[in-house]
Design an enzyme around this catalytic site. Sequence first.
Site, short mmCIF file in Angstrom:
data_model
loop_
_atom_site.label_atom_id
_atom_site.label_comp_id
_atom_site.label_asym_id
_atom_site.label_seq_id
_atom_site.Cartn_x
_atom_site.Cartn_y
_atom_site.Cartn_z
N LYS A 109 1.22 -1.24 -0.35
CA LYS A 109 -0.06 0.02 0.34
C LYS A 109 0.73 1.39 0.07
O LYS A 109 1.85 1.14 1.12
CB LYS A 109 -0.87 0.01 1.33
N THR A 135 -2.34 -5.28 0.32
CA THR A 135 -1.87 -4.53 0.78
C THR A 135 -2.77 -4.14 1.96
O THR A 135 -2.39 -2.82 2.37
CB THR A 135 -1.82 -3.22 -0.33
N ARG A 146 -11.22 17.49 17.61
CA ARG A 146 -10.91 16.93 16.44
C ARG A 146 -9.73 17.52 16.44
O ARG A 146 -9.22 18.73 16.73
CB ARG A 146 -12.27 17.32 15.58
N GLN A 163 -15.53 27.80 10.18
CA GLN A 163 -15.91 29.09 9.54
C GLN A 163 -15.91 29.91 10.24
O GLN A 163 -14.99 31.31 9.85
CB GLN A 163 -17.36 28.92 9.29
N HIS A 217 -9.64 17.03 6.49
CA HIS A 217 -10.48 16.57 7.12
C HIS A 217 -9.04 15.35 8.09
O HIS A 217 -8.28 14.83 6.80
CB HIS A 217 -11.00 15.23 6.89
#
Length: 300
Positions: A12, A57, A176, A224, A252
């Site tokens: 991968k 993979t 996050r 925003q 993200h």
Amino acid sequence: MPTILGQNQYGKAENRVVKITRDGATHHIKDLNVSVALSGDMDEVHYSGSNANVLPTDTTKNTVFAFAKEYGIESAEQFGIHLARHFVTSQEPVHRARIRIEEYAWERIETSDAGEAKHSFVRKGQEIRTAQVTFDGEKWEVISGVKDLTVLNSTNSEFWGYIKDKYTTLKETYDRILATDVSGKWRFNWTDDEQTMPDWEESYEQVRKHLLQAFAETYSLSLQQTLYQMGARVIDNRSEIDEVRFSLPNKHNFLVDLEPFGLKNDNEVYYASDRPYGLIEATILRDGCEARIPVDLTNL
Ligand SMILES: O=c1[nH]c(=O)c2[nH]c(=O)[nH]c2[nH]1
């Protein structure tokens, strides 16, 4: 024509692993792009399609993320050594493992009290400074800007309370990673008198500083909101600027599910996704001023 199989390898490529190490409120970041290539007794999969010797993979990808948790990422070299050794020693048909790693360097954002941010970072050395000058024989218009100024907060970002319709699957989050490549343009109110021309170098450095500090110091409920704070900070602190426009991709970083490997991911190991991305764009104006920066920044 008889044919034979020549050199071959598989694995991968470009696993984008972000590892946050939390030392109390101080976070450390490692950001790698890891590519795995395995080779060995792989004739059969090519000749007959038998996968008996093939470690998927997908598994090599999972191993990269699991190792980030299990061993941490001390250095790219050390991480590569762990991985290469693992593939060659754990799977009999795998005789050789080549791990290629690109590491993206981050530095801490300097805060407004002249300290270093604990969990806000700016990517080293890739930003591009831009300038557009227009003169019609009487009036000047100067629009300066920056692009590819990559920043990341490893905490102090939430996103919740949004509309949920029948297509909404996004889970609300109270902690996050918030990361973006800042593209911004700012328009100077200087138009004619050469004596009152701004100091362009100083202005750029100051705008950059305010952008970064506002990013680092805003507890964010949405990109925003962070965008607006960044623009407002520039307008409030730099009297030579009347208008700022941003185009901010929401880069993200998804928490990797390590449960299947018996590992707990306590906001430590992320998968940095490059697309699709949210794209948040807005103009921030000094009250009473006119918006003149084109809406589509790519046309500048
Ligand atoms: O800061 C954000 N703003 C959004 O509008 C949005 N939409 C989304 O899916 N994630 C986020 N994050």
